[in-house]
Design an enzyme around this catalytic site. Structure first.
Site, PDB file in Angstrom:
ATOM      1  N   HIS A   1     -16.639  92.753  28.889  1.00  0.00           N
ATOM      2  CA  HIS A   1     -15.592  93.637  28.362  1.00  0.00           C
ATOM      3  C   HIS A   1     -15.328  93.284  26.910  1.00  0.00           C
ATOM      4  O   HIS A   1     -15.826  92.281  26.404  1.00  0.00           O
ATOM      5  CB  HIS A   1     -14.325  93.563  29.213  1.00  0.00           C
ATOM      6  CG  HIS A   1     -13.643  92.225  29.206  1.00  0.00           C
ATOM      7  ND1 HIS A   1     -14.240  91.083  29.680  1.00  0.00           N
ATOM      8  CD2 HIS A   1     -12.413  91.848  28.772  1.00  0.00           C
ATOM      9  CE1 HIS A   1     -13.413  90.063  29.558  1.00  0.00           C
ATOM     10  NE2 HIS A   1     -12.295  90.498  28.997  1.00  0.00           N
TER      11      HIS A   1
ATOM     12  N   HIS B   1     -13.223  80.410  33.201  1.00  0.00           N
ATOM     13  CA  HIS B   1     -12.166  81.064  32.417  1.00  0.00           C
ATOM     14  C   HIS B   1     -10.785  80.480  32.740  1.00  0.00           C
ATOM     15  O   HIS B   1      -9.791  81.206  32.804  1.00  0.00           O
ATOM     16  CB  HIS B   1     -12.187  82.579  32.671  1.00  0.00           C
ATOM     17  CG  HIS B   1     -11.676  83.376  31.507  1.00  0.00           C
ATOM     18  ND1 HIS B   1     -10.362  83.330  31.105  1.00  0.00           N
ATOM     19  CD2 HIS B   1     -12.291  84.221  30.663  1.00  0.00           C
ATOM     20  CE1 HIS B   1     -10.203  84.134  30.061  1.00  0.00           C
ATOM     21  NE2 HIS B   1     -11.373  84.679  29.761  1.00  0.00           N
TER      22      HIS B   1
ATOM     23  N   ASP C   1     -12.572  87.106  23.069  1.00  0.00           N
ATOM     24  CA  ASP C   1     -13.160  85.845  23.561  1.00  0.00           C
ATOM     25  C   ASP C   1     -14.487  86.080  24.284  1.00  0.00           C
ATOM     26  O   ASP C   1     -15.196  85.129  24.611  1.00  0.00           O
ATOM     27  CB  ASP C   1     -12.179  85.076  24.474  1.00  0.00           C
ATOM     28  CG  ASP C   1     -11.638  85.907  25.638  1.00  0.00           C
ATOM     29  OD1 ASP C   1     -11.413  87.113  25.458  1.00  0.00           O
ATOM     30  OD2 ASP C   1     -11.447  85.331  26.737  1.00  0.00           O
ATOM     31  N   HIS C   2     -14.838  87.350  24.515  1.00  0.00           N
ATOM     32  CA  HIS C   2     -16.070  87.657  25.244  1.00  0.00           C
ATOM     33  C   HIS C   2     -17.167  88.290  24.401  1.00  0.00           C
ATOM     34  O   HIS C   2     -18.242  88.564  24.911  1.00  0.00           O
ATOM     35  CB  HIS C   2     -15.759  88.550  26.449  1.00  0.00           C
ATOM     36  CG  HIS C   2     -14.959  87.818  27.478  1.00  0.00           C
ATOM     37  ND1 HIS C   2     -15.515  87.243  28.599  1.00  0.00           N
ATOM     38  CD2 HIS C   2     -13.642  87.526  27.515  1.00  0.00           C
ATOM     39  CE1 HIS C   2     -14.574  86.636  29.292  1.00  0.00           C
ATOM     40  NE2 HIS C   2     -13.427  86.789  28.654  1.00  0.00           N
TER      41      HIS C   2
ATOM     42  N   HIS D   1     -12.770  92.153  25.094  1.00  0.00           N
ATOM     43  CA  HIS D   1     -11.755  91.229  24.596  1.00  0.00           C
ATOM     44  C   HIS D   1     -12.500  90.214  23.732  1.00  0.00           C
ATOM     45  O   HIS D   1     -13.607  89.789  24.092  1.00  0.00           O
ATOM     46  CB  HIS D   1     -11.011  90.528  25.738  1.00  0.00           C
ATOM     47  CG  HIS D   1      -9.951  91.389  26.354  1.00  0.00           C
ATOM     48  ND1 HIS D   1      -9.458  91.188  27.622  1.00  0.00           N
ATOM     49  CD2 HIS D   1      -9.297  92.482  25.855  1.00  0.00           C
ATOM     50  CE1 HIS D   1      -8.532  92.113  27.878  1.00  0.00           C
ATOM     51  NE2 HIS D   1      -8.429  92.903  26.836  1.00  0.00           N
TER      52      HIS D   1
ATOM     53  N   HIS E   1      -9.444  94.779  35.193  1.00  0.00           N
ATOM     54  CA  HIS E   1      -8.887  93.949  34.129  1.00  0.00           C
ATOM     55  C   HIS E   1      -8.035  94.860  33.248  1.00  0.00           C
ATOM     56  O   HIS E   1      -7.912  96.046  33.528  1.00  0.00           O
ATOM     57  CB  HIS E   1     -10.057  93.287  33.379  1.00  0.00           C
ATOM     58  CG  HIS E   1      -9.664  92.180  32.456  1.00  0.00           C
ATOM     59  ND1 HIS E   1      -8.783  91.192  32.806  1.00  0.00           N
ATOM     60  CD2 HIS E   1     -10.053  91.897  31.179  1.00  0.00           C
ATOM     61  CE1 HIS E   1      -8.656  90.359  31.782  1.00  0.00           C
ATOM     62  NE2 HIS E   1      -9.407  90.773  30.785  1.00  0.00           N
TER      63      HIS E   1
ATOM     64  N   ASP F   1     -13.803  88.880  33.451  1.00  0.00           N
ATOM     65  CA  ASP F   1     -12.352  88.758  33.669  1.00  0.00           C
ATOM     66  C   ASP F   1     -11.912  89.820  34.666  1.00  0.00           C
ATOM     67  O   ASP F   1     -12.187  91.000  34.486  1.00  0.00           O
ATOM     68  CB  ASP F   1     -11.583  88.981  32.362  1.00  0.00           C
ATOM     69  CG  ASP F   1     -11.808  87.857  31.361  1.00  0.00           C
ATOM     70  OD1 ASP F   1     -12.590  86.938  31.664  1.00  0.00           O
ATOM     71  OD2 ASP F   1     -11.195  87.906  30.277  1.00  0.00           O
TER      72      ASP F   1
HETATM   73 ZN    ZN Z   1     -11.351  86.439  28.709  1.00  0.00          ZN
HETATM   74 ZN    ZN Z   2     -10.244  89.703  29.081  1.00  0.00          ZN
END
Ligand code: ZN
Ligand code: ZN
Length: 254
Positions: free
Chosen positions: A18, A220, A22-23, A20, A95, A162
């Site tokens: 996805h 995570h 951090d990914h 976000h 998510h 996530d």
């Molecule tokens: Zn994440």
């Molecule tokens: Zn996320």
């Protein structure tokens, strides 16, 4: 990848869960390295709905633009990649933004019952023939491929990205050798997990139990926890075959 001696030049596809940050922020450093290495082969990038718009925007900045072809594919529930070693399927998870998980599976291999096959008179070239045509006939008797062999399933690994615990994860994970599951919070912080659309360690363990996986890997985990052991204990109380994911960790399969 450098630290563990994995050649990034060999990467053929990148599967994003996805959008976000951090990914996916790591992607641009990798693309810059591939530019410098003079990559020419195309790179496949898959992700949920909305991936293309964001990546196209970043790649339109000249300093970050790839100098080799990039194919961006938005995926839901489908086969996203296949070669002779591995098949990858995506599935939708729950998510705060469109998100997918991935099932990574080694293709099944056909195993002969050599004793039975030889007992029925199959030898040499006939093994190739029966695989190609599905049967051979020996002295007027037809022997089918299924009579002397079976398809043996191989390793199946599921990565949730996530997500809150959900049926989609359970269904995609049935019988998996390894389930890598979001376990951001402890059950005592369940409200936070619900609010941020993540799983608790107990929630991950329940998904693993329902799906009948062989092993669960918690990942995570929120950096609010200095000590991650309570998350492991919480999950193990429900699903004993649980481990905590760690950088550089190696797991061995059949
Ligand atoms: Zn994440
Ligand atoms: Zn996320």
């Amino acid at each position: 990848m450098m630290k563990y001696g994995i050649s990034y030049g060999k990467v053929r596809a990148i599967f994003l869960s996805h959008m976000h940050s951090d990914h996916f922020l790591g992607l641009f450093g990798l693309v810059a390295s591939l530019n410098m290495a003079g990559r020419a082969e195309p790179l496949l990038i898959t992700g949920p709905k909305g991936t293309k718009e964001i990546l196209d925007q970043v790649f339109s900045v000249r300093a970050l633009a790839p100098l080799f072809p990039i194919v961006i594919k938005e995926v839901g529930e489908e086969e996203v990649y296949k070669d002779k070693f591995v098949e990858v399927r995506s599935f939708k998870v729950k998510h705060g933004t469109p998100a997918v998980g991935y099932v990574v599976q080694q293709p099944a291999v056909r195993k002969f019952d050599e004793k039975k096959a030889k007992g029925l008179g199959i030898k040499g070239e006939m093994f190739t023939q029966i695989q190609k045509e599905g049967s051979v006939s020996i002295n007027g008797k037809t022997i089918k491929l299924e009579d002397v062999s079976r398809l043996e399933t191989r390793n199946k690994i599921v990565y949730t990205g996530d997500t809150v615990p959900c049926d989609e994860v359970v269904n995609a994970s049935r019988g998996a050798d390894l389930l890598v599951h979001d376990a951001a919070f402890l059950q005592e912080h369940e409200e936070m997990a619900i609010d941020k659309k993540h799983s608790t360690a107990a929630g991950a363990a329940q998904d693993a139990k329902k799906a009948g996986v062989k092993k669960l890997l918690l990942t995570h985990i929120s950096n609010r926890y200095d000590d991650r052991k309570p998350l492991l204990q919480e999950a193990r109380a429900i699903f004993p075959a649980t481990e905590l994911a760690d950088e550089g960790m190696e797991l061995y399969f059949k």
